[in-house]
Design a protein around this motif. Structure first.
Motif, short mmCIF file in Angstrom:
data_model
loop_
_atom_site.label_atom_id
_atom_site.label_comp_id
_atom_site.label_asym_id
_atom_site.label_seq_id
_atom_site.Cartn_x
_atom_site.Cartn_y
_atom_site.Cartn_z
N ILE A 189 11.41 -2.34 -3.36
CA ILE A 189 10.28 -2.12 -2.45
C ILE A 189 10.28 -0.68 -1.95
O ILE A 189 9.26 0.02 -1.98
N PHE A 319 5.01 -8.15 -0.82
CA PHE A 319 5.12 -7.54 -2.14
C PHE A 319 5.27 -8.57 -3.27
O PHE A 319 5.84 -8.27 -4.30
N LYS A 322 4.81 -7.93 -6.97
CA LYS A 322 5.77 -7.09 -7.70
C LYS A 322 7.03 -7.83 -8.12
O LYS A 322 7.85 -7.28 -8.82
#
Length: 326
Positions: A189, A319, A322
């Motif tokens: 991240i 996130f 991802k």
């Protein structure tokens, strides 16, 4: 309590020295004599014990690794070995022991605490894997994440700078962490990896390949961060190349993540834990582990230190596009 000892065991982690420093200095404030034990439980069995004072630990907080050195001990796994360890502690009139290490080391501390009620034992979680249940963070984790993040920064620079018309630039970076993906998640991240692959989540290999194809179609480059604990990690890059038809540039950071100068976060974390460990021994506590809960430093029963899955929910909410798993 007049005499305590401290040892580091198992895999080393940046910040262990700061914890040793805190134990010695806090004990000195309380008028408690401190002994260092070299090479973990094996050194304890071998009677490798020597006096520590504030002068001997001055300046060690900035150093990686552990000045006490560390090892794994098969002998300590036996009843005879543990009995010998207790006898050595008693021969030096040690009343309390601080064990700094990961899951295996803390399990050893738990067993040792049950051997003799006169010897109090407190554990401090130190592992770059951050896989110890009961504590939000363990010593060394932040430094490992910092190493990986800086590596990603460098790789992203070249990934974004050099382009070809006929081939996508794909980079795959492997992190440590055993069966847990904490390092990959947070470093991925922070370092803006395009895709993070961890063992806790499950996706098909085909879905991972399709996601990479989508990424390189959109921007011609892709930086992948994957944990060593994923399925077929050893062959992951080869499998990707076969399916994608593109070269995948592989980077294995390896033991860089366990060495080096600890971050200020790990130093302060270790210092707080070391102080709390001595305070707990002074209060007569035993069979407990020092734990970070939010902003607080608390004690948890060593019974609760089994390998933890960690909670990625907060990060996944931000996130999740991802992160995949294998």
């Amino acid at each position: 309590m007049k005499r305590i000892a401290v040892l580091t065991s198992g895999g080393d982690a940046p910040g262990m020295n700061a914890a040793i420093n805190a134990v010695v200095n806090k004990a000195d404030d309380l008028g408690i004599e401190v002994f260092g034990i070299s090479r973990g439980y094996q050194g304890l069995i071998n009677n490798e014990i020597y006096p520590l004072n504030t002068k001997k630990v001055q300046g060690i907080c900035r150093k990686g690794g552990t000045v006490l050195e560390t090892a794994r001990s098969q002998e300590f796994r036996t009843k005879e070995g543990r009995k010998k360890a207790v006898e050595v502690l008693k021969s030096h009139k040690i009343e309390g022991l601080v064990v700094i290490g990961g899951n295996g080391s803390l399990n050893g501390a738990k067993v040792l605490s049950k051997m003799d009620s006169e010897i109090k034992v407190i554990g401090i979680p130190a592992s770059i894997d951050n896989d110890i249940s009961g504590s939000d963070f363990s010593i060394g984790f932040n430094t490992a994440c910092d190493v990986v993040t800086k590596a990603l920064d460098n790789i992203k620079d070249t990934a974004l700078s050099f382009h070809t018309s006929n081939e996508a630039r794909i980079f795959a970076v492997e992190t440590m962490g055993r069966e847990r993906g904490w390092i990959s998640i947070l470093a991925g991240i922070a370092g803006e990896a395009d895709l993070v692959i961890v063992p806790e989540k499950r996706s098909s290999f085909a879905k991972v390949v399709n996601r990479i194809k989508e990424i390189i179609k959109a921007k011609n480059d892709c930086v992948i961060l994957f944990s060593e604990g994923i399925t077929n990690a050893d062959n992951f890059v080869d499998q990707l190349e076969a399916k994608l038809g593109h070269r995948v540039r592989s980077t294995l950071l390896g033991f860089q993540q366990r060495g080096g100068v600890p971050t200020i976060t790990d130093r302060i974390l270790a210092l707080r834990m070391g102080v709390k460990a001595v305070e707990s021994l002074k209060a007569g506590e035993s069979a407990k582990m020092i734990a970070i809960k939010g902003d607080s430093v608390k004690t948890e029963l060593l019974e609760n230190n089994d390998i933890g899955t960690g909670s990625y929910d907060y990060y996944l909410d931000m996130f999740k596009h991802k992160v995949m798993g294998l």
